[in-house]
Design a protein around this motif. Structure first.
Motif, PDB file in Angstrom:
ATOM      1  N   ARG A  54       0.858  -1.179   0.000  1.00  0.00           N
ATOM      2  CA  ARG A  54       0.000   0.000   0.000  1.00  0.00           C
ATOM      3  C   ARG A  54       0.893   1.226   0.000  1.00  0.00           C
ATOM      4  NH1 ARG A  54      -3.239  -0.363   5.440  1.00  0.00           N
ATOM      5  NH2 ARG A  54      -4.418   1.298   4.424  1.00  0.00           N
ATOM      6  N   LEU A  55       0.314   2.350  -0.381  1.00  0.00           N
ATOM      7  CA  LEU A  55       1.052   3.612  -0.363  1.00  0.00           C
ATOM      8  C   LEU A  55       1.007   4.208   1.036  1.00  0.00           C
ATOM      9  CD1 LEU A  55      -0.109   5.144  -3.734  1.00  0.00           C
ATOM     10  CD2 LEU A  55       2.273   4.904  -3.038  1.00  0.00           C
ATOM     11  N   LYS A  56       2.139   4.692   1.519  1.00  0.00           N
ATOM     12  CA  LYS A  56       2.162   5.336   2.823  1.00  0.00           C
ATOM     13  C   LYS A  56       1.366   6.631   2.745  1.00  0.00           C
ATOM     14  CE  LYS A  56       6.052   5.349   5.076  1.00  0.00           C
ATOM     15  NZ  LYS A  56       7.492   5.511   5.405  1.00  0.00           N
ATOM     16  N   SER A  59       2.784  10.217   1.954  1.00  0.00           N
ATOM     17  CA  SER A  59       3.402  10.440   0.648  1.00  0.00           C
ATOM     18  C   SER A  59       2.599  11.448  -0.168  1.00  0.00           C
ATOM     19  CB  SER A  59       3.482   9.114  -0.124  1.00  0.00           C
ATOM     20  OG  SER A  59       3.927   9.324  -1.442  1.00  0.00           O
ATOM     21  N   ILE A  61       2.824  11.516  -3.473  1.00  0.00           N
ATOM     22  CA  ILE A  61       2.866  10.947  -4.817  1.00  0.00           C
ATOM     23  C   ILE A  61       1.533  11.140  -5.542  1.00  0.00           C
ATOM     24  CG2 ILE A  61       3.053   8.769  -6.093  1.00  0.00           C
ATOM     25  CD1 ILE A  61       5.679   9.736  -4.991  1.00  0.00           C
ATOM     26  N   VAL A  63      -1.246   9.635  -7.818  1.00  0.00           N
ATOM     27  CA  VAL A  63      -1.748   8.310  -8.184  1.00  0.00           C
ATOM     28  C   VAL A  63      -2.635   8.480  -9.406  1.00  0.00           C
ATOM     29  CG1 VAL A  63      -3.047   6.294  -7.442  1.00  0.00           C
ATOM     30  CG2 VAL A  63      -1.696   7.584  -5.770  1.00  0.00           C
ATOM     31  N   THR A  88      -2.911  10.035  -2.141  1.00  0.00           N
ATOM     32  CA  THR A  88      -2.743   8.754  -1.455  1.00  0.00           C
ATOM     33  C   THR A  88      -3.867   8.523  -0.450  1.00  0.00           C
ATOM     34  OG1 THR A  88      -1.269   9.851   0.133  1.00  0.00           O
ATOM     35  CG2 THR A  88      -0.239   8.711  -1.719  1.00  0.00           C
ATOM     36  N   THR A 125       0.974   4.060 -10.307  1.00  0.00           N
ATOM     37  CA  THR A 125       1.957   5.144 -10.206  1.00  0.00           C
ATOM     38  C   THR A 125       3.350   4.563 -10.044  1.00  0.00           C
ATOM     39  OG1 THR A 125       2.467   7.245  -9.091  1.00  0.00           O
ATOM     40  CG2 THR A 125       1.892   5.389  -7.683  1.00  0.00           C
ATOM     41  N   VAL A 127       6.823   4.704  -7.826  1.00  0.00           N
ATOM     42  CA  VAL A 127       7.246   5.099  -6.483  1.00  0.00           C
ATOM     43  C   VAL A 127       8.574   4.443  -6.128  1.00  0.00           C
ATOM     44  CG1 VAL A 127       4.921   5.447  -5.563  1.00  0.00           C
ATOM     45  CG2 VAL A 127       5.950   3.185  -5.467  1.00  0.00           C
ATOM     46  N   ASP A 131       8.055   5.017  -0.287  1.00  0.00           N
ATOM     47  CA  ASP A 131       6.628   5.342  -0.350  1.00  0.00           C
ATOM     48  C   ASP A 131       5.738   4.120  -0.146  1.00  0.00           C
ATOM     49  OD1 ASP A 131       6.743   8.224  -1.125  1.00  0.00           O
ATOM     50  OD2 ASP A 131       7.846   7.384  -2.814  1.00  0.00           O
ATOM     51  N   LEU A 132       6.341   2.944   0.000  1.00  0.00           N
ATOM     52  CA  LEU A 132       5.567   1.706   0.089  1.00  0.00           C
ATOM     53  C   LEU A 132       5.691   1.025   1.442  1.00  0.00           C
ATOM     54  CD1 LEU A 132       6.428   0.077  -3.362  1.00  0.00           C
ATOM     55  CD2 LEU A 132       4.300   1.239  -2.730  1.00  0.00           C
ATOM     56  N   SER A 219       9.353  -0.173   4.487  1.00  0.00           N
ATOM     57  CA  SER A 219       9.133   1.094   5.194  1.00  0.00           C
ATOM     58  C   SER A 219       9.639   1.060   6.635  1.00  0.00           C
ATOM     59  CB  SER A 219       7.646   1.441   5.198  1.00  0.00           C
ATOM     60  OG  SER A 219       6.929   0.462   5.930  1.00  0.00           O
TER      61      SER A 219
END
Length: 221
Positions: A54-56, A59, A61, A63, A88, A125, A127, A131-132, A219
């Motif tokens: 999952r994306l933190k 972040s 970023i 998507v 995110t 996206t 990354v 970020d993960l 992470s």
């Protein structure tokens, strides 16, 4: 890969990204041909591990939304022009899979980037590891496993010049690592298999700070 290098590399492909809102929006970026020429996009064995990242939430970023954007991203790391994106926060409960990996051809230019996508390819996206995180890392069931691994990480970060780093030859590190393994054995079946396998792989490496392709540690270290 060490934390310092990872954080420095985190903005390699996404440094031009701005913080975006939870609602979809249209973004425009100026493509860089030279960027694409310096990147090598390849398939990765990490794809076989499935939809477990999952994306933190901290972040910023972008998507991208839509299968069409996913197809474009699978061929290029250059930010897309006039593409719909969400923050995110909008995908905080979405499971992603690592689809491809991008390496910089020039030595010393940074860490690999990962193309991630949701199961239906609606969200995708590029990354970095920073970020993960493993999807269940912050769940109640993973609390004790994470606690012991975090102890090792904090011990290293408090003295990054220590040549032992996150080495499991260090008695304190090994004790915490073994405690993490013990806690992992109590996890629900689906989580237990993945976490124990990840811990076993890292034990072979012998240093928890050398993350490599171990998603569980992305992470934490």
């Amino acid at each position: 890969m060490k934390v310092k290098n990872l954080l420095i590399a985190a903005t390699l492909f996404v440094s031009s990204a701005s913080i975006i809102s939870a609602a979809p929006e249209m973004v425009s970026a100026a493509p860089s041909t030279s960027m694409q020429q310096n990147v090598s996009i390849k398939n990765t064995s990490l794809t076989k591990q499935g939809y477990i990242v999952r994306l933190k939430q901290d972040s910023s970023i972008k998507v991208y939304v839509g299968k069409g954007n996913y197809k474009k991203l699978s061929k290029s790391v250059i930010p897309l022009k006039n593409a719909k994106t969400v923050s995110t926060r909008a995908v905080k409960n979405v499971k992603f899979r690592i689809e491809k990996i991008a390496y910089m051809k020039s030595k010393g230019l940074g860490a690999p980037e990962y193309l991630i996508a949701s199961k239906n390819k609606k969200y995708s996206t590029w990354v970095t590891q920073a970020d993960l995180e493993y999807y269940y890392l912050n769940s109640k069931s993973m609390k004790n496993v994470k606690k012991y691994l975090t102890r090792i990480a904090k011990r290293y970060s408090s003295n990054a010049d220590d040549p032992r780093g996150g080495s499991l030859k260090d008695k304190k590190n090994l004790k915490d690592f073994n405690s993490a393994v013990k806690a992992a054995k109590k996890l629900p079946a689906k989580q237990r298999k993945f976490v124990l396998k990840s811990l076993a792989e890292q034990k072979k490496v012998g240093n928890t700070n050398e993350v490599g392709n171990n998603i569980l540690f992305f992470s934490i270290f």
